[in-house]
Design a protein around this motif. Sequence first.
Motif, PDB file in Angstrom:
ATOM      1  N   THR A 613     141.811  22.342 -11.311  1.00 46.60           N
ATOM      2  CA  THR A 613     141.919  21.587 -10.057  1.00 46.60           C
ATOM      3  C   THR A 613     140.559  21.461  -9.377  1.00 46.60           C
ATOM      4  N   LEU A 614     139.754  22.512  -9.424  1.00 50.09           N
ATOM      5  CA  LEU A 614     138.400  22.413  -8.865  1.00 50.09           C
ATOM      6  C   LEU A 614     137.577  21.371  -9.618  1.00 50.09           C
ATOM      7  N   ARG A 615     137.750  21.323 -10.934  1.00 48.56           N
ATOM      8  CA  ARG A 615     136.996  20.332 -11.714  1.00 48.56           C
ATOM      9  C   ARG A 615     137.361  18.918 -11.276  1.00 48.56           C
ATOM     10  N   LYS A 616     138.642  18.670 -11.105  1.00 46.21           N
ATOM     11  CA  LYS A 616     139.073  17.336 -10.670  1.00 46.21           C
ATOM     12  C   LYS A 616     138.533  17.028  -9.272  1.00 46.21           C
ATOM     13  N   GLU A 617     138.625  18.003  -8.354  1.00 51.90           N
ATOM     14  CA  GLU A 617     138.192  17.780  -6.973  1.00 51.90           C
ATOM     15  C   GLU A 617     136.677  17.590  -6.871  1.00 51.90           C
ATOM     16  N   ILE A 618     135.927  18.358  -7.648  1.00 48.42           N
ATOM     17  CA  ILE A 618     134.469  18.350  -7.506  1.00 48.42           C
ATOM     18  C   ILE A 618     133.814  17.313  -8.417  1.00 48.42           C
ATOM     19  N   SER A 619     134.216  17.295  -9.694  1.00 52.71           N
ATOM     20  CA  SER A 619     133.562  16.367 -10.636  1.00 52.71           C
ATOM     21  C   SER A 619     134.084  14.945 -10.476  1.00 52.71           C
ATOM     22  N   LEU A 620     135.273  14.806  -9.863  1.00 52.46           N
ATOM     23  CA  LEU A 620     135.893  13.503  -9.557  1.00 52.46           C
ATOM     24  C   LEU A 620     136.442  12.801 -10.795  1.00 52.46           C
ATOM     25  N   ILE A 621     136.434  13.481 -11.950  1.00 52.26           N
ATOM     26  CA  ILE A 621     136.888  12.880 -13.202  1.00 52.26           C
ATOM     27  C   ILE A 621     138.297  13.366 -13.519  1.00 52.26           C
ATOM     28  N   ASP A 622     139.152  12.449 -14.019  1.00 55.42           N
ATOM     29  CA  ASP A 622     140.563  12.750 -14.262  1.00 55.42           C
ATOM     30  C   ASP A 622     140.747  13.616 -15.508  1.00 55.42           C
ATOM     31  N   GLY A 623     141.675  14.561 -15.404  1.00 57.21           N
ATOM     32  CA  GLY A 623     142.098  15.348 -16.556  1.00 57.21           C
ATOM     33  C   GLY A 623     143.523  14.998 -16.923  1.00 57.21           C
ATOM     34  N   PRO A 624     144.100  15.704 -17.890  1.00 57.55           N
ATOM     35  CA  PRO A 624     145.473  15.400 -18.328  1.00 57.55           C
ATOM     36  C   PRO A 624     146.515  15.561 -17.229  1.00 57.55           C
ATOM     37  N   GLU A 625     146.155  16.260 -16.152  1.00 61.56           N
ATOM     38  CA  GLU A 625     147.131  16.459 -15.073  1.00 61.56           C
ATOM     39  C   GLU A 625     147.558  15.138 -14.440  1.00 61.56           C
ATOM     40  N   VAL A 626     146.673  14.116 -14.457  1.00 63.47           N
ATOM     41  CA  VAL A 626     147.072  12.828 -13.871  1.00 63.47           C
ATOM     42  C   VAL A 626     148.063  12.102 -14.769  1.00 63.47           C
ATOM     43  N   LEU A 627     148.210  12.598 -16.011  1.00 67.03           N
ATOM     44  CA  LEU A 627     149.196  12.034 -16.939  1.00 67.03           C
ATOM     45  C   LEU A 627     150.473  12.866 -16.954  1.00 67.03           C
ATOM     46  N   GLY A 628     150.534  13.839 -16.040  1.00 69.92           N
ATOM     47  CA  GLY A 628     151.741  14.652 -15.932  1.00 69.92           C
ATOM     48  C   GLY A 628     151.654  16.008 -16.597  1.00 69.92           C
ATOM     49  N   ALA A 629     150.504  16.326 -17.182  1.00 67.13           N
ATOM     50  CA  ALA A 629     150.352  17.643 -17.808  1.00 67.13           C
ATOM     51  C   ALA A 629     150.279  18.715 -16.722  1.00 67.13           C
ATOM     52  N   PRO A 630     150.749  19.930 -17.022  1.00 61.61           N
ATOM     53  CA  PRO A 630     150.623  21.012 -16.036  1.00 61.61           C
ATOM     54  C   PRO A 630     149.157  21.319 -15.768  1.00 61.61           C
ATOM     55  N   ASN A 631     148.879  21.900 -14.601  1.00 65.34           N
ATOM     56  CA  ASN A 631     147.489  22.153 -14.223  1.00 65.34           C
ATOM     57  C   ASN A 631     146.789  23.205 -15.071  1.00 65.34           C
ATOM     58  N   ASP A 632     147.570  23.922 -15.893  1.00 73.14           N
ATOM     59  CA  ASP A 632     146.934  24.884 -16.799  1.00 73.14           C
ATOM     60  C   ASP A 632     146.865  24.332 -18.229  1.00 73.14           C
ATOM     61  N   TRP A 633     146.643  23.021 -18.337  1.00 76.13           N
ATOM     62  CA  TRP A 633     146.586  22.352 -19.648  1.00 76.13           C
ATOM     63  C   TRP A 633     145.426  22.854 -20.503  1.00 76.13           C
ATOM     64  N   GLY A 634     144.399  23.379 -19.877  1.00 77.97           N
ATOM     65  CA  GLY A 634     143.229  23.873 -20.609  1.00 77.97           C
ATOM     66  C   GLY A 634     142.727  25.145 -19.965  1.00 77.97           C
ATOM     67  N   HIS A 635     141.911  25.872 -20.711  1.00 82.66           N
ATOM     68  CA  HIS A 635     141.425  27.169 -20.244  1.00 82.66           C
ATOM     69  C   HIS A 635     139.909  27.246 -20.449  1.00 82.66           C
ATOM     70  N   GLY A 636     139.201  26.338 -19.753  1.00 77.18           N
ATOM     71  CA  GLY A 636     137.758  26.249 -19.938  1.00 77.18           C
ATOM     72  C   GLY A 636     137.024  27.543 -19.634  1.00 77.18           C
ATOM     73  N   GLN A 637     137.558  28.338 -18.702  1.00 76.49           N
ATOM     74  CA  GLN A 637     136.898  29.598 -18.349  1.00 76.49           C
ATOM     75  C   GLN A 637     136.868  30.562 -19.539  1.00 76.49           C
ATOM     76  N   ALA A 638     137.779  30.389 -20.489  1.00 75.67           N
ATOM     77  CA  ALA A 638     137.838  31.274 -21.652  1.00 75.67           C
ATOM     78  C   ALA A 638     136.740  30.957 -22.663  1.00 75.67           C
ATOM     79  N   THR A 639     136.071  29.819 -22.475  1.00 72.88           N
ATOM     80  CA  THR A 639     134.947  29.451 -23.355  1.00 72.88           C
ATOM     81  C   THR A 639     133.609  29.597 -22.637  1.00 72.88           C
ATOM     82  N   PHE A 640     133.643  30.121 -21.410  1.00 70.67           N
ATOM     83  CA  PHE A 640     132.494  30.120 -20.500  1.00 70.67           C
ATOM     84  C   PHE A 640     131.782  31.474 -20.578  1.00 70.67           C
ATOM     85  N   GLY A 641     130.992  31.659 -21.618  1.00 72.99           N
ATOM     86  CA  GLY A 641     130.343  32.936 -21.852  1.00 72.99           C
ATOM     87  C   GLY A 641     129.439  33.401 -20.735  1.00 72.99           C
TER      88      GLY A 641
END
Length: 720
Positions: A613-641
């Motif tokens: 949700t922060l990514r959508k609010e700050i980067s202004l770019i749409d994710g799968p959530e605008v297509l109806g996917a749940p907000n936990d559709w991805g786990h980018g923090q798990a790849t963020f070393g």
Amino acid sequence: MAAQAYRSPPQAPPKFTATPKSLVEDTKRLIAKSRGLQDKLAADLNEGNATFKNVLVPMAHDENTMALESNIIGFYQAVSTDQGLRDASTEAEKLLDEFSIESAMREDIFKLVDAALKKGEKLDPESQRLLEKEHKSYIRNGLGLPAGPKRDRFKEIKMRLSQLSIIFQKNLNEETGGIWFTPEELDGVPEDIVSNLKKGEGENAGKVWLTFKYPDLFPTLKYAKNADVRKKVFINNENKCNQNVPLFREAIILRDEAARLLGYPNHAAFRIEDKMAKTPETVDEFLGDLRTRLTAGGKSEIDNLKSLKKEDLKNRGLDKAYDGNYYLWDHRFYDRLLVEQQYSLDHQKIAEYFPLQTTIRGMLQIFEEIFGLVFVELTGKERDAISETGKGSDIVWHEDVQVFSVWDDEGEGGKFSGYLYLDLFPREGKYGHAANFNLQPGFIDENGKRRYPATALVCNFSKPTPKKPSLLKHEEVVTLFHELGHGIHDLVGRTIYSRFHGTNTVRDFVEAPSQMLENWCWTPSQLKSLSRHYSSLSGEYMQAYMESAPAGTEKPSERLPDELIKKLIDTKHVNDALFNLRQLHFGIFDMTVHEPEDHEAVEKLKVSEKYNTLRKEISLIDGPEVLGAPNDWGHGQATFGHLIGGYDAGYYGYLSSQVYSTDMFYTVFKSNPMNAKEGRRYRHTVLERGGSQEEMQTLIDFLGRKPSTEAFYKELGISK
């Protein structure tokens, strides 16, 4: 050919001959030696006779010599092709971290350090800084807490956080995911990328295996015409390390608990206290102001990209596919297309002028000229001659690795500086990003002699093919300059103690020297001198180029043409607001998870949802959530070393360092980037000092004033 004087280094390079057994045994030996020293100090000294010389100096020498081996012991897990070595390296790092925590919580040693500090002896500035930092570190490691349950719990948390960090990074390094695609699905992706992908057999016959490593991932997101393919790649990449999801959550909860045990309101307050920013409020204000300044530009850039997307789909007869949204998996594709169409710039064409090895040679020549260095590549029998074992293969960890001895030029005294290693291509089990690793620090040993550093650039560039050498996109040239910037910082460090050597500065300054050197990649004269069309490197390459080119194609110019240089520089700030809003997303997410209102808030935090949700609010770019996917559709923090590996409550440092780097470049180098006099002043005033004094003082010494945000905002075009 370098002068003969530069071919006999006074110090042998490190050896890479470990076995899984020796790594663990060597680690236990180092720990036993260090623990023995601490036990002896505690037994022989008391608060009445403790001084800097008899307490801090022996511990500093022990720290220095331990780092000569311990850095390399931990390095194997990032680069070795041997699973057994990687596992042993991970186990060894766990032992070292546990011992480090044990050492940092020894009350008997803390009492001696405390007594030495209270003596108020007259020390040189670097030694005084060591004494003060060491004293503070004991308090920050729980010795300000009374002995008993709270201190025991703090130690337990520190141990667990160490384990989480090691497991998290190991999962990232050893990630082997990917997707099978048909070549048709990868329509648009450059042929030299697709042809290098693993070919399928059996049920996957006729398909190719696309990994999530950068040389596969980025070109696919940039060039694949099929939006569903890009979407699949993007979402799967965000979910490639989901075993790290619970590890990340546990880490932020434990960090918050530990900070509160020490009396801090949250982990961010604890971490930032000893950085340049000093308080989370300063960071939040900086990030918030930058977000306010960038948001309007970001919205404008998205409107422009949406128009481009709509037009592109229409031209391809896919009008109905345009739904008015601009997705995360659209961005690299249309960002690239915009540059090609509106600036007539083809980054594939630019890459033809940056063969990896000639670019490296050109880059090293730039650093030789401005910093007074000499780089001598060591090959064949030269490696045998300097290896302690007489075998050149023993001084590298993989056959692809290049080794350079680095020297001061005659104007700087002609002395040895250290060793530089380049490990440039991806392989299984290797660290997946681009980074600089200090292998051995520099310092003054107990006999007063200088010990020279060894430093390694670990990158993942595309491998050469029979018809082309490895070719760098311009953004990869920038990456190379950035990481070598860290390497130069390491190589020219001239501190007494390894604790402060090279890049051992506070996190919100450490990126500044590297970011400043990125500017040389945007300077016309440097782009010209760095470039050389790959077809001019050999007759075979020329023949292959002409065979693949359209009929009537003329022989390309050897150097990057002026019109291409101008177009490239004109694109420097294209979609810059969106780029920096992406960085802000990382920085604000980092602060959000480390700055909760109370401990219950972090325990209840839905981390993946917050990340998305922060990514959508700050980067202004749409994710799968605008297509109806749940907000936990991805786990980018798990790849963020970064947020597990030391940049926790510190990722803002990439942006704050940019303020300092831009100020330094505009003030000193912009009018003449190859000013050797200023380059050497920068080397001696900034790089050599490492973390041996307050970083703000280093900036003031170099700039002649306190740093300002003016140049940074001017560069971004968002000055008020």
